[in-house]
Motif scaffolding. Structure first.
Motif, short mmCIF file in Angstrom:
data_model
loop_
_atom_site.label_atom_id
_atom_site.label_comp_id
_atom_site.label_asym_id
_atom_site.label_seq_id
_atom_site.Cartn_x
_atom_site.Cartn_y
_atom_site.Cartn_z
N ILE A 25 0.84 -1.12 0.05
CA ILE A 25 -0.01 -0.03 -0.01
C ILE A 25 0.79 1.19 0.04
O ILE A 25 1.53 1.53 0.84
N GLN A 26 0.91 2.00 -0.90
CA GLN A 26 1.37 3.21 -0.97
C GLN A 26 0.45 4.40 -0.13
O GLN A 26 -0.22 4.99 -0.96
N ALA A 27 0.74 4.59 1.08
CA ALA A 27 0.10 5.55 1.53
C ALA A 27 0.47 7.13 1.33
O ALA A 27 1.65 7.26 1.27
N ILE A 28 -0.30 7.79 1.27
CA ILE A 28 0.00 9.50 0.96
C ILE A 28 -0.41 10.23 2.36
O ILE A 28 -1.44 10.08 2.69
N LYS A 29 0.68 10.70 2.85
CA LYS A 29 0.43 11.41 4.20
C LYS A 29 -0.53 12.79 3.84
O LYS A 29 -0.28 13.50 2.87
#
Length: 342
Positions: A25-29
């Protein structure tokens, strides 16, 4: 239709039990521009305040602050402040435990006496109480010991028996004991009643039940507010001038400022020492809280299966059968979830 052969280029159906490896999962802050702006404003305001304090306010007179920070009189005053804090808190904790136990006593007279004590010392300001204790040598000039309504066998002058330091300790301790009693009572009530019943079932007496079962568990609730009360007591010692006792930290800094006509620098000196001792007490409170909170809120690690759940089978599994009235054997549906035949 032609059959699928292993050599054909057509797709092969995946095994039902196989699972594709999930992608990371590429979490975007999330961005919070409002928080950033607010933080920058706070930093700017703090910087402006420090600059103004250091360069634009000669009344602070930092040279005087450095000159008297380690002055012998200031160090002596800090030592007296520590003594007042330690002695008062020791007496307050012991007396507070006793009053808390009295407050929970089934004896109505004992409980009433404890309630009156709490009502009196929590309902009047500590400064007023210290002023009263300072007037004790005037109100009670002598302490007479003997048989009531007869001539005293021993008569002791109150001024010789109780100096101002002792009166300050008594005044601070009696006031603090009222608050400590409520803290201890809350800690005792936080322990499950079954703990007391289990200790009695094991044959433990009241003292062993309280000291080995109830109090150790109540310490988790008692320690945090007690640490706050110790820090508060350190600062409350600045009120002992009402006794009057003037050898504490604030009293010594005030005496020096009366001579040098520099009240603001001496207040800063006293504040630095109060902050230093308070910081040390806060560190000690942190480690005490962590010690008595061991095991609270800890959860064991969830055991993960070593194989997929679908691959687990029961050895020797047989589906139950039921005889019918016609003599046939009935096999209930079992090949799909929720029942129903294949």
């Amino acid at each position: 239709m032609s059959d699928m052969r292993s050599g054909d280029a057509g797709p092969t159906a995946p095994h039902p039990s196989a699972h594709a490896e999930p992608e990371a999962i590429q979490a975007i802050k999330l961005r919070h521009p409002g928080r950033t702006v607010f933080a920058v404003v706070l930093i700017l305001l703090a910087g402006l305040f420090l600059y103004d304090t250091a360069f634009n306010r000669p009344v602070y007179n930092w040279g005087i602050v450095g000159q008297y920070l380690f002055d012998t009189r200031i160090l002596t005053g800090a030592w007296y402040t520590l003594q007042l804090t330690v002695y008062s808190m020791i007496i307050a904790i012991v007396l507070g435990i006793a009053v808390a136990v009295m407050r929970l006593s089934p004896n109505p007279v004992v409980a009433a006496v404890a309630w009156v004590y709490l009502w009196l010392f929590r309902g009047t300001p500590v400064y007023v109480q210290l002023v009263f204790w300072g007037m004790i040598p005037t109100i009670y000039k002598t302490i007479d010991l003997g048989i009531p309504f007869t001539e005293a066998l021993v008569s002791i002058s109150t001024k010789d028996l109780l100096n101002y330091f002792t009166l300050a300790v008594i005044g601070l301790a009696l006031n603090e004991a009222a608050y400590m009693a409520e803290i201890v009572r809350a800690g005792l009530l936080a322990v499950d009643k079954g703990q007391d019943e289990a200790a009695i079932a094991l044959g433990l007496g009241w003292w062993h039940t309280m000291s080995r079962v109830i109090l150790p568990q109540a310490m988790r609730v008692i320690i945090p507010p007690t640490g706050n009360e110790v820090i508060s007591m350190l600062k409350t010692t600045s009120l002992v001038a009402a006794v009057p006792f003037t050898l504490d930290l604030y009293g010594r800094s005030r005496d020096i400022s009366a001579v040098t006509y520099q009240p603001v620098p001496m207040l800063i000196v006293a504040s630095i020492w109060y902050l230093t001792v308070t910081s040390i007490l806060m560190v000690g409170q942190y480690y005490l809280e962590r010690h008595y909170a061991k095991g609270i809120g800890d959860r064991p690690d969830v055991q993960k299966p070593t194989v997929e759940t679908a691959a687990v089978t029961v050895v020797g599994e047989r589906h139950p059968t039921y005889p019918s009235t016609a003599g046939e054997t009935i096999v209930p549906p079992h090949e799909r979830p929720g029942g129903g035949g294949a």
